[in-house]
Design a protein around this motif. Structure first.
Motif, mmCIF file in Angstrom:
data_model
loop_
_atom_site.group_PDB
_atom_site.id
_atom_site.type_symbol
_atom_site.label_atom_id
_atom_site.label_comp_id
_atom_site.label_asym_id
_atom_site.label_seq_id
_atom_site.Cartn_x
_atom_site.Cartn_y
_atom_site.Cartn_z
ATOM 1 N N ILE A 173 -5.824 10.457 -6.393
ATOM 2 C CA ILE A 173 -6.552 9.397 -5.691
ATOM 3 C C ILE A 173 -8.020 9.796 -5.533
ATOM 4 O O ILE A 173 -8.325 10.888 -5.056
ATOM 5 C CB ILE A 173 -5.922 9.116 -4.309
ATOM 6 C CG1 ILE A 173 -4.495 8.576 -4.484
ATOM 7 C CG2 ILE A 173 -6.771 8.119 -3.516
ATOM 8 C CD1 ILE A 173 -3.744 8.383 -3.188
ATOM 9 N N GLU A 207 -10.275 5.369 -1.095
ATOM 10 C CA GLU A 207 -9.683 4.088 -0.690
ATOM 11 C C GLU A 207 -10.682 3.279 0.141
ATOM 12 O O GLU A 207 -11.493 3.855 0.875
ATOM 13 C CB GLU A 207 -8.397 4.306 0.104
ATOM 14 C CG GLU A 207 -7.286 4.920 -0.734
ATOM 15 C CD GLU A 207 -5.927 4.804 -0.060
ATOM 16 O OE1 GLU A 207 -5.035 4.154 -0.645
ATOM 17 O OE2 GLU A 207 -5.765 5.361 1.051
ATOM 18 N N HIS A 215 0.813 -1.214 0.000
ATOM 19 C CA HIS A 215 0.000 0.000 0.000
ATOM 20 C C HIS A 215 0.849 1.268 0.000
ATOM 21 O O HIS A 215 0.649 2.175 -0.816
ATOM 22 C CB HIS A 215 -0.962 -0.004 1.191
ATOM 23 C CG HIS A 215 -1.871 1.183 1.216
ATOM 24 N ND1 HIS A 215 -2.044 1.970 2.325
ATOM 25 C CD2 HIS A 215 -2.654 1.734 0.253
ATOM 26 C CE1 HIS A 215 -2.889 2.949 2.048
ATOM 27 N NE2 HIS A 215 -3.275 2.821 0.803
ATOM 28 N N TYR A 266 -10.806 -0.241 2.727
ATOM 29 C CA TYR A 266 -9.950 -1.152 3.491
ATOM 30 C C TYR A 266 -10.735 -2.409 3.861
ATOM 31 O O TYR A 266 -11.813 -2.340 4.438
ATOM 32 C CB TYR A 266 -9.431 -0.462 4.753
ATOM 33 C CG TYR A 266 -8.604 0.781 4.458
ATOM 34 C CD1 TYR A 266 -7.236 0.687 4.232
ATOM 35 C CD2 TYR A 266 -9.209 2.035 4.375
ATOM 36 C CE1 TYR A 266 -6.473 1.810 3.949
ATOM 37 C CE2 TYR A 266 -8.462 3.165 4.088
ATOM 38 C CZ TYR A 266 -7.099 3.047 3.873
ATOM 39 O OH TYR A 266 -6.357 4.157 3.582
ATOM 40 N N LEU A 318 1.160 4.207 -2.867
ATOM 41 C CA LEU A 318 0.890 5.627 -2.639
ATOM 42 C C LEU A 318 2.077 6.480 -3.079
ATOM 43 O O LEU A 318 1.897 7.554 -3.654
ATOM 44 C CB LEU A 318 0.574 5.890 -1.161
ATOM 45 C CG LEU A 318 -0.722 5.278 -0.619
ATOM 46 C CD1 LEU A 318 -0.921 5.679 0.844
ATOM 47 C CD2 LEU A 318 -1.934 5.681 -1.454
ATOM 48 N N THR A 366 -7.441 1.017 -3.819
ATOM 49 C CA THR A 366 -7.180 2.438 -4.049
ATOM 50 C C THR A 366 -7.705 2.811 -5.430
ATOM 51 O O THR A 366 -7.293 2.216 -6.432
ATOM 52 C CB THR A 366 -5.668 2.744 -3.961
ATOM 53 O OG1 THR A 366 -5.193 2.359 -2.669
ATOM 54 C CG2 THR A 366 -5.407 4.224 -4.178
#
Length: 212
Positions: free
Chosen positions: A161, A164, A147, A166, A151, A172
């Motif tokens: 972006i 996101e 991750h 999780y 980024l 993403t």
């Protein structure tokens, strides 16, 4: 390379006085001929005492639809010069209406052409320009261990972006210009040794300020 898709940044009105006549150009973004006609009708209704409400508009990525009207001015002295001003600015999906309140001094054909053209051009300058860029959403699924590197990669390559999520992994979402999709997908796959999953999501128009 195709030219960027340009349009005005905001709807606006610009007014100037030329030999005692008031020329007011209202310029607006439109998505259809119905939009254009509604804008024209609204301005005509708001300026019933005006001598003329001339207009020009262009629609379509390739300006497939082009209309203009002199609205009582001598033929070719208002609508056509206004349309030419829109073409010169290379803007799409816009309507311009120039309202004239006659001040008693005749301008002649050349004077009218310059007045309608210049008033339209000044309204375009006042509105400002934006470039509309077609983008796709890419959903990138990676493990938590990848991750942070992802980024970093996105920041390094100036990729925006979108959000996101999780869960078992991280998803993403990023925005990518349509003409860069293949390149970005390949770059991501190569950089992360095929250890991520990429799926394509909804498309959108992104609007960014444009200066020549």
């Amino acid at each position: 390379m195709t030219e960027p898709y340009l349009t005005i940044a905001k709807n606006t009105s610009y007014e100037q006085v030329i030999k005692k006549s008031r020329f007011i150009c209202t310029i607006a973004r439109i998505a259809s001929e119905e939009d254009a006609q509604a804008t024209i009708a609204s301005i005509q209704a708001a300026n019933k005492k005006a001598n003329h409400n001339c207009y020009a508009y262009m629609l379509g990525d390739n300006d497939q639809i082009q209309r203009e009207s002199d609205n009582g001015e001598p033929s070719g002295t208002a609508g056509v010069p206004m349309l030419e001003s829109l073409k010169l600015a290379k803007i799409h999906d816009v309507v311009a209406v120039v309202t004239r309140y006659f001040g008693g001094i005749k301008l002649g054909a050349g004077g009218l052409i310059r007045a309608y053209s210049n008033t339209t051009t000044e309204a375009i300058h006042q509105a400002g320009l934006i470039q509309r860029v077609k983008q796709a959403t890419l959903k990138i699924t990676v493990s938590y261990s990848l991750h942070d590197p992802l980024l970093y990669y996105l920041k390094e390559n100036q990729l925006e972006i979108a959000g996101e999520e999780y869960g078992v992994n991280v998803v993403t979402s990023i925005y990518v210009n349509e003409d860069e999709l293949t390149m970005v997908k390949k770059s991501l796959t190569d950089r992360f040794n095929d250890q991520l999953q990429i799926t394509e999501g909804p498309h959108r128009f992104n609007e960014i300020p444009y200066t020549k």
